[in-house]
Design a protein around this motif. Structure first.
Motif, PDB file in Angstrom:
ATOM      1  N   ILE A   6      12.574  88.450   0.356  1.00  0.00           N
ATOM      2  CA  ILE A   6      11.453  87.516   0.279  1.00  0.00           C
ATOM      3  C   ILE A   6      10.409  87.860   1.332  1.00  0.00           C
ATOM      4  CG2 ILE A   6      10.776  85.099   0.583  1.00  0.00           C
ATOM      5  CD1 ILE A   6      13.501  84.351  -0.599  1.00  0.00           C
ATOM      6  N   SER A   7      10.835  88.151   2.565  1.00  0.00           N
ATOM      7  CA  SER A   7       9.872  88.479   3.617  1.00  0.00           C
ATOM      8  C   SER A   7       9.173  89.798   3.325  1.00  0.00           C
ATOM      9  CB  SER A   7      10.554  88.514   4.981  1.00  0.00           C
ATOM     10  OG  SER A   7      11.500  89.567   5.023  1.00  0.00           O
ATOM     11  N   ASN A   8       9.882  90.779   2.766  1.00  0.00           N
ATOM     12  CA  ASN A   8       9.259  92.051   2.396  1.00  0.00           C
ATOM     13  C   ASN A   8       8.225  91.827   1.296  1.00  0.00           C
ATOM     14  OD1 ASN A   8       8.722  94.765   2.337  1.00  0.00           O
ATOM     15  ND2 ASN A   8      10.487  95.292   1.066  1.00  0.00           N
ATOM     16  N   PHE A   9       8.557  90.998   0.313  1.00  0.00           N
ATOM     17  CA  PHE A   9       7.637  90.672  -0.763  1.00  0.00           C
ATOM     18  C   PHE A   9       6.390  89.970  -0.209  1.00  0.00           C
ATOM     19  CE2 PHE A   9       6.275  87.735  -4.185  1.00  0.00           C
ATOM     20  CZ  PHE A   9       5.894  88.680  -5.115  1.00  0.00           C
ATOM     21  N   ALA A  10       6.584  89.044   0.735  1.00  0.00           N
ATOM     22  CA  ALA A  10       5.459  88.336   1.343  1.00  0.00           C
ATOM     23  C   ALA A  10       4.566  89.301   2.108  1.00  0.00           C
ATOM     24  CB  ALA A  10       5.962  87.227   2.253  1.00  0.00           C
ATOM     25  N   LEU A  11       5.149  90.255   2.826  1.00  0.00           N
ATOM     26  CA  LEU A  11       4.353  91.245   3.561  1.00  0.00           C
ATOM     27  C   LEU A  11       3.548  92.115   2.596  1.00  0.00           C
ATOM     28  CD1 LEU A  11       6.761  92.386   6.420  1.00  0.00           C
ATOM     29  CD2 LEU A  11       4.632  91.103   6.630  1.00  0.00           C
ATOM     30  N   GLN A  12       4.128  92.467   1.463  1.00  0.00           N
ATOM     31  CA  GLN A  12       3.405  93.267   0.479  1.00  0.00           C
ATOM     32  C   GLN A  12       2.217  92.497  -0.089  1.00  0.00           C
ATOM     33  OE1 GLN A  12       6.256  94.490  -2.426  1.00  0.00           O
ATOM     34  NE2 GLN A  12       7.120  96.141  -1.142  1.00  0.00           N
ATOM     35  N   ILE A  13       2.400  91.207  -0.343  1.00  0.00           N
ATOM     36  CA  ILE A  13       1.297  90.395  -0.862  1.00  0.00           C
ATOM     37  C   ILE A  13       0.182  90.279   0.167  1.00  0.00           C
ATOM     38  CG2 ILE A  13       0.652  88.044  -1.556  1.00  0.00           C
ATOM     39  CD1 ILE A  13       3.353  87.854  -2.921  1.00  0.00           C
ATOM     40  N   ILE A  14       0.538  90.079   1.422  1.00  0.00           N
ATOM     41  CA  ILE A  14      -0.461  89.972   2.486  1.00  0.00           C
ATOM     42  C   ILE A  14      -1.197  91.292   2.644  1.00  0.00           C
ATOM     43  CG2 ILE A  14      -0.774  89.667   4.974  1.00  0.00           C
ATOM     44  CD1 ILE A  14       1.531  87.638   4.861  1.00  0.00           C
ATOM     45  N   ALA A  15      -0.461  92.398   2.591  1.00  0.00           N
ATOM     46  CA  ALA A  15      -1.082  93.713   2.741  1.00  0.00           C
ATOM     47  C   ALA A  15      -2.032  93.990   1.584  1.00  0.00           C
ATOM     48  CB  ALA A  15      -0.009  94.790   2.829  1.00  0.00           C
ATOM     49  N   GLN A  16      -1.681  93.610   0.388  1.00  0.00           N
ATOM     50  CA  GLN A  16      -2.552  93.825  -0.763  1.00  0.00           C
ATOM     51  C   GLN A  16      -3.790  92.945  -0.670  1.00  0.00           C
ATOM     52  OE1 GLN A  16      -0.193  93.190  -4.246  1.00  0.00           O
ATOM     53  NE2 GLN A  16       0.955  95.119  -4.011  1.00  0.00           N
ATOM     54  N   ALA A  17      -3.625  91.755  -0.164  1.00  0.00           N
ATOM     55  CA  ALA A  17      -4.774  90.857  -0.025  1.00  0.00           C
ATOM     56  C   ALA A  17      -5.775  91.399   0.981  1.00  0.00           C
ATOM     57  CB  ALA A  17      -4.310  89.473   0.392  1.00  0.00           C
ATOM     58  N   GLU A  18      -5.321  92.106   1.991  1.00  0.00           N
ATOM     59  CA  GLU A  18      -6.207  92.690   2.993  1.00  0.00           C
ATOM     60  C   GLU A  18      -6.770  94.026   2.543  1.00  0.00           C
ATOM     61  OE1 GLU A  18      -4.151  92.904   6.691  1.00  0.00           O
ATOM     62  OE2 GLU A  18      -4.267  90.754   7.035  1.00  0.00           O
ATOM     63  N   GLY A  19      -6.252  94.573   1.484  1.00  0.00           N
ATOM     64  CA  GLY A  19      -6.749  95.847   0.987  1.00  0.00           C
ATOM     65  C   GLY A  19      -6.045  97.049   1.596  1.00  0.00           C
ATOM     66  N   ALA A  20      -5.008  96.840   2.375  1.00  0.00           N
ATOM     67  CA  ALA A  20      -4.263  97.936   2.989  1.00  0.00           C
ATOM     68  C   ALA A  20      -3.163  98.375   2.039  1.00  0.00           C
ATOM     69  CB  ALA A  20      -3.655  97.480   4.311  1.00  0.00           C
ATOM     70  N   PRO A  21      -2.734  99.613   2.137  1.00  0.00           N
ATOM     71  CA  PRO A  21      -1.606 100.040   1.319  1.00  0.00           C
ATOM     72  C   PRO A  21      -0.361  99.247   1.662  1.00  0.00           C
ATOM     73  CG  PRO A  21      -2.686 101.919   2.368  1.00  0.00           C
ATOM     74  CD  PRO A  21      -3.315 100.680   2.913  1.00  0.00           C
ATOM     75  N   ALA A  22       0.511  99.048   0.680  1.00  0.00           N
ATOM     76  CA  ALA A  22       1.690  98.216   0.855  1.00  0.00           C
ATOM     77  C   ALA A  22       2.681  98.804   1.836  1.00  0.00           C
ATOM     78  CB  ALA A  22       2.367  97.999  -0.488  1.00  0.00           C
ATOM     79  N   SER A  23       2.633 100.101   2.079  1.00  0.00           N
ATOM     80  CA  SER A  23       3.610 100.718   2.966  1.00  0.00           C
ATOM     81  C   SER A  23       3.253 100.544   4.429  1.00  0.00           C
ATOM     82  CB  SER A  23       3.750 102.212   2.640  1.00  0.00           C
ATOM     83  OG  SER A  23       2.491 102.850   2.847  1.00  0.00           O
ATOM     84  N   GLN A  24       1.990 100.205   4.750  1.00  0.00           N
ATOM     85  CA  GLN A  24       1.588 100.058   6.142  1.00  0.00           C
ATOM     86  C   GLN A  24       1.581  98.571   6.523  1.00  0.00           C
ATOM     87  OE1 GLN A  24      -2.252 101.811   6.444  1.00  0.00           O
ATOM     88  NE2 GLN A  24      -1.495 103.915   6.302  1.00  0.00           N
ATOM     89  N   PRO A  25       2.093  98.255   7.704  1.00  0.00           N
ATOM     90  CA  PRO A  25       2.044  96.857   8.135  1.00  0.00           C
ATOM     91  C   PRO A  25       0.606  96.433   8.440  1.00  0.00           C
ATOM     92  CG  PRO A  25       2.960  98.233   9.882  1.00  0.00           C
ATOM     93  CD  PRO A  25       2.775  99.115   8.669  1.00  0.00           C
ATOM     94  N   ALA A  26       0.318  95.184   8.239  1.00  0.00           N
ATOM     95  CA  ALA A  26      -1.027  94.661   8.487  1.00  0.00           C
ATOM     96  C   ALA A  26      -1.287  94.605   9.980  1.00  0.00           C
ATOM     97  CB  ALA A  26      -1.156  93.268   7.881  1.00  0.00           C
ATOM     98  N   SER A  27      -2.563  94.715  10.370  1.00  0.00           N
ATOM     99  CA  SER A  27      -2.917  94.662  11.783  1.00  0.00           C
ATOM    100  C   SER A  27      -2.679  93.250  12.310  1.00  0.00           C
ATOM    101  CB  SER A  27      -4.377  95.068  11.976  1.00  0.00           C
ATOM    102  OG  SER A  27      -5.221  94.155  11.310  1.00  0.00           O
ATOM    103  N   GLY A  28      -2.271  93.147  13.572  1.00  0.00           N
ATOM    104  CA  GLY A  28      -1.888  91.852  14.117  1.00  0.00           C
ATOM    105  C   GLY A  28      -3.010  91.083  14.776  1.00  0.00           C
ATOM    106  N   GLY A  29      -4.119  91.742  15.176  1.00  0.00           N
ATOM    107  CA  GLY A  29      -5.169  91.076  15.927  1.00  0.00           C
ATOM    108  C   GLY A  29      -5.879  89.992  15.143  1.00  0.00           C
TER     109      GLY A  29
END
Length: 122
Positions: A6-29
């Motif tokens: 579930i947490s991996n799926f949530a991270l993928q959705i957040i990454a897609q919403a930001e426009g980043a590839p799903a394999s890279q973690p989103a920036s924290g700032g």
């Protein structure tokens, strides 16, 4: 589904919403402000709307209590009117009727009705 899935799926959705590839973690700032910004604003608003006025009122009440002296007419929190006859460390001796004196805690004095020596002109 496990929590990790579930947490991996949530991270993928957040990454897609930001426009980043799903394999890279989103920036924290920027995520920090997006997540905690409303909470910080609520705490600041809570302080200015509730805590600051209460502290101001408490300081004014402490000033009022420090200026009280014998002969002042006061209203107690219980609704009893009286005249201060003596001042002690943590309480006042208040005359509420002829020959009737009570000791009350300082914090129970709610309002000063008339200061000693105040003019009665209207």
């Amino acid at each position: 589904m496990t929590i990790a899935t579930i947490s991996n799926f949530a991270l993928q959705i957040i990454a897609q919403a930001e426009g980043a590839p799903a394999s890279q973690p989103a920036s924290g700032g920027s995520n920090f402000l997006m997540q905690f910004g409303p909470i910080i604003l609520m705490v600041v608003a809570f302080y200015f709307l509730l805590i600051a006025p209460q502290r101001k009122k408490q300081k004014e009440h402490q000033k009022l209590l420090s200026e009280l002296d014998s002969g002042d007419q006061v209203l107690l929190a219980s609704g009893i009117f009286g005249e201060i006859t003596n001042r002690k460390d943590d309480r006042f001796v208040v005359r509420i009727a002829d020959g009737v004196k009570v000791e009350v805690a300082k914090n129970f004095v709610q309002t000063v009705i008339k200061k000693k020596g105040a003019n009665d002109q209207k």
